[in-house]
Design a protein around this motif. Structure first.
Motif, PDB file in Angstrom:
ATOM      1  N   GLY A 200      50.541  37.542  39.567  1.00 25.01           N
ATOM      2  CA  GLY A 200      50.416  36.823  38.300  1.00 25.01           C
ATOM      3  C   GLY A 200      51.774  36.462  37.711  1.00 25.01           C
ATOM      4  O   GLY A 200      52.823  36.722  38.307  1.00 25.01           O
TER       5      GLY A 200
ATOM      6  N   ARG B 435      43.183  36.316  44.938  1.00 26.26           N
ATOM      7  CA  ARG B 435      42.792  35.898  43.595  1.00 26.26           C
ATOM      8  C   ARG B 435      41.507  36.573  43.114  1.00 26.26           C
ATOM      9  O   ARG B 435      41.329  36.775  41.915  1.00 26.26           O
ATOM     10  CB  ARG B 435      42.680  34.367  43.511  1.00 26.26           C
ATOM     11  N   GLU B 439      42.285  40.365  38.692  1.00 23.33           N
ATOM     12  CA  GLU B 439      41.834  40.939  37.421  1.00 23.33           C
ATOM     13  C   GLU B 439      41.863  42.462  37.458  1.00 23.33           C
ATOM     14  O   GLU B 439      42.094  43.099  36.430  1.00 23.33           O
ATOM     15  CB  GLU B 439      40.431  40.426  37.077  1.00 23.33           C
ATOM     16  N   LEU B 447      44.770  38.127  32.006  1.00 31.12           N
ATOM     17  CA  LEU B 447      44.408  36.978  32.841  1.00 31.12           C
ATOM     18  C   LEU B 447      44.067  35.763  31.970  1.00 31.12           C
ATOM     19  O   LEU B 447      44.472  34.629  32.262  1.00 31.12           O
ATOM     20  CB  LEU B 447      43.216  37.357  33.730  1.00 31.12           C
ATOM     21  N   GLN B 450      47.235  34.341  30.729  1.00 33.94           N
ATOM     22  CA  GLN B 450      47.927  33.610  31.794  1.00 33.94           C
ATOM     23  C   GLN B 450      47.270  32.251  32.042  1.00 33.94           C
ATOM     24  O   GLN B 450      47.947  31.254  32.281  1.00 33.94           O
ATOM     25  CB  GLN B 450      47.981  34.451  33.071  1.00 33.94           C
ATOM     26  N   ARG B 451      45.949  32.216  31.975  1.00 31.18           N
ATOM     27  CA  ARG B 451      45.258  30.923  32.110  1.00 31.18           C
ATOM     28  C   ARG B 451      45.676  29.975  30.980  1.00 31.18           C
ATOM     29  O   ARG B 451      45.865  28.776  31.192  1.00 31.18           O
ATOM     30  CB  ARG B 451      43.739  31.116  32.043  1.00 31.18           C
ATOM     31  N   PHE B 469      44.435  32.307  40.235  1.00 34.30           N
ATOM     32  CA  PHE B 469      43.313  32.603  39.336  1.00 34.30           C
ATOM     33  C   PHE B 469      41.979  32.574  40.076  1.00 34.30           C
ATOM     34  O   PHE B 469      41.724  31.660  40.864  1.00 34.30           O
ATOM     35  CB  PHE B 469      43.277  31.590  38.193  1.00 34.30           C
TER      36      PHE B 469
END
Lengths: 472, 472
Positions: A200, B435, B439, B447, B450-451, B469
């Motif tokens: 990440g 990916r 999580e 997460l 980050q998105r 992702f």
């Protein structure tokens, strides 16, 4: 450069309704609201005073989360604060709001010497951590000059550094992971307990140096290094800044780079000649103070390598390397300079610009030219191996006549730094003090992107408003 | 784990209208659209094949900006690609779109040896840069095993590392600044030319390791280090992983940490006993391969310090340190292992997990248990000083019966790694391959954050979709 708290002339966001709800979250001793109490959090190292509307002494990440959730709901600005040793107003409630002090979150949670890491709360004092680590033969490399009083949380917020950065790097290089609370009270964990990790985005580094504008760090996992067993210090004086600059560039390519390469310019040396008993070669226009660090076995050969290197750049004077017990004498110029500056100009303007090492002489020349033109003494010294120079204008910032001359001069210095491929701050940060100049360095598109990133973390803009970003 | 290109069964976003407009931006030789041409960009080191809808060979940041602007306007996915040496599908058009190759942007723009920096285009091969630098007595520390063919752009996209990371750190530690193009064609510059700098958010580190999902790097300013003049290598065999682990932890606290500490587990040693002529102590369950690097003057004392340290952890065998000319023999176990693995299981599953050094023995024990239970050979070796272990499952990933057993086993290994305070990837990254697990490591809130950060850089989601992702 705000020098008072504008919100004191406006309606405070800290209403009695807000204080009532705060009292439902924290114990009475954790909320400071009397004027005398708030005044104790009104200062930092800039000399600016800004009295917060309220001070909160959080004791855990859970409490930080509760406070932030409330502040976010009621749109109350939050100013995270460590020990208040910052140089750019970052920990000041310059625009009102709640100062969130981490001083009570001062536990060293864990020292895992086999994994070379420590887990600490943000209020731990840098120097206290070093003391705790020394029994394990380890240390945490970031070494700002305020290390005896500054907090790890403050070091992280500003990406602090010091003379050792030339060898060991800065705070961003020595943090493995963070626990942090976002504006809405969400607790996230970044990074981890390992020295490698590529899962990440690098949120750890995004938070380091973000000056409390994105989140409040509530725990940090720090990477540690073996503590050097021995040091050797020496000094050299040159007839020109150019010779010193060339020596620094060459030193940075030797096998084991020095653990400190400190520089003093001709103006610094003149000041020492006039104000101290130090004997400095009359033709000296630049001084380098050198330190190597390592094992007892290799420190001697390192010191010899450094001294041989220096000797090829025609120094006027050069001392043999000595042990730490004689450091006081060899490095006296550096130790005596700060008190002299404090005496002559207690509130002097100190800008920590940085340029590529090979451009140091052009920076000093340019600053000297500006100093002569505006007829204000400017003293330059700093961490030469990183090209990080403290440009000290010996003025009283409270004198509006003088400051009318200083502000355009600063602008010229900053433009020169950027022309030379440098940066406006090597270790102090932006805060309120350089926010009007940040766009010069990063550009409009990057600044817009950074504002949008802040918007992701802090949609209502409660986190340390007025810091880093210029007004729009 | 996608193993074909789903878009080949759907309507391609690369329409003739898109190709027409692309032809208005680039020369004909820069657009590859025949099947044979596209197939040449369908592979990486995973063994997965995914044929892109089109390949673009950009030659400048201006061209990259034009291509991205067009792709953004027409919602065409863009997959940035260096040399295709990645291990997680990051450079594959696994979900269709345009592969944007940087292979023609391969100029070393500048080597500023006095400032210990180099400016390069992203398509420069890591090994070519090292060759160019060696004349200056400098090197760029990131040393992935693919260094002879991988690009600097790929190193930056994945935050690459190699054995040297234990002493020198990873890619994020050796980049001063970047030029990058955002999805909408905006060109930004991050960082600069100095080794210190704290102005604004650390976008440099945010882009490093972002796997081409945020922007395309079009130029990088790299920090360089003095190239070690000499190396000494040695080897030790232990009767237990625990002894080896303890030795590694201790080695990380010596004055000058080794420049490589490579580990082989008992299963690796058994494989070498069966498949090579190497003589390895019959009770040996773990091997450490050690390297120190430094000046000719101090490398001998470093090697002695390392060997004395090792001797206190009861090795079954220990070689004296030798020079680089004898490295082939002393490190033979490491050099011979990879070809054997390739022969036995050419498409083996290789996961580069990382745990704190003190937990290495628990990781190996746990993996051995799982290997026995599922009756599949698992070979563990890697960069022990960082706790970064390559867990190799000797299977054919095209065998669905075997893979039905492997997938849950991988899940168990990843859970074990996280329980031990580790990370799912030390140097390979996430790509398409991990990916579904990200999580587990970073958590739902991080997460989501980050998105949202990706959304700031790439609102339409054209940048390397399907990487890092999980699907929502």
């Amino acid at each position: 450069m705000p020098d008072s708290n504008p919100s004191q002339n406006a309606v405070s966001p800290v209403t009695s309704g807000f204080l009532d709800r705060l009292a439902g979250i924290l114990n009475p001793g954790q909320i400071l609201s009397s004027k005398a109490q708030r005044e104790a959090y009104a200062w930092d190292n800039t000399g600016i005073r800004a009295i917060p509307d309220c001070v909160v002494l959080a004791q855990s990440s859970t409490e930080v989360a509760k406070v932030l959730r409330l502040c976010n709901e009621m749109a109350v600005p939050v100013i995270p604060r460590g020990a208040g040793t910052g140089n750019v107003g970052g920990a000041l409630a310059a625009y009102g709001g709640v100062v969130l002090s981490t001083q009570r979150m001062n536990k060293i949670v864990e020292i895992a010497n086999n994994d070379r890491l420590a887990v600490v709360e943000p209020g731990v004092i840098n120097g206290d951590l070093q003391t705790a680590l020394s029994g394990y033969g380890l240390f945490w490399p970031p070494d700002p000059s305020s290390s005896r009083s500054c907090t790890i949380g403050g070091n992280i917020a500003m990406c602090a550094a010091g003379p050792g950065a030339v060898r060991f790097g800065v705070t961003r290089d020595w943090v493995l992971g963070l626990q942090a609370v976002l504006a809405d009270g969400t607790v996230i964990n970044t990074g981890g307990r390992t020295s490698k990790g590529v899962v990440g985005y690098d949120l750890t580094r995004l938070l380091i140096g973000s000056e409390g504008t994105l989140a409040v760090v509530t725990q940090a996992t720090l990477k540690l290094a073996p503590k050097p067993q021995a040091r050797r210090l020496s000094r050299a004086v040159f007839s020109s800044v150019q010779d010193a600059t060339k020596a620094v560039a060459k030193l940075m390519t030797v096998g084991s780079p020095p653990s400190a390469i400190e520089f003093l310019d001709g103006a610094s040396l003149n000041l020492l000649r006039n104000e101290s008993d130090l004997l400095i070669h009359e033709d000296g226009c630049a001084m380098l103070l050198l330190e190597v660090a390592g094992t007892a076995a290799d420190v001697e050969s390192q010191a010899q390598e450094v001294n041989s290197c220096i000797a090829t750049f025609s120094p006027l004077e050069q001392t043999p390397p000595v042990g730490i017990e004689e450091a006081q004498e060899v490095w006296a110029a550096r130790y005596e300079l700060s008190p002299i500056l404090k005496k002559l100009a207690p509130k002097r303007v100190n800008e920590d610009v940085v340029v590529p090492v090979s451009k140091l002489n052009l920076l000093i020349e340019g600053v000297e030219e500006i100093a002569t033109e505006i007829d204000i003494p400017i003293i330059n010294f700093g961490h030469a191996g990183n090209g990080n120079i403290h440009v000290n204008l010996l003025v009283d910032p409270d004198d509006p006549v003088i400051m009318a001359k200083v502000k355009p001069a600063l602008g010229r210095i900053f433009k020169l730094v950027l022309q030379l491929g440098g940066s406006l701050s090597g270790e102090h940060g932006v805060g309120t003090q350089k926010r009007d100049y940040i766009e010069w360095e990063v550009g409009d598109d990057s600044l817009k992107l950074q504002r949008n990133i802040k918007g992701v973390f802090d949609p209502k803009g409660i986190m340390n408003p007025g810091k880093i970003f210029p007004n729009v």
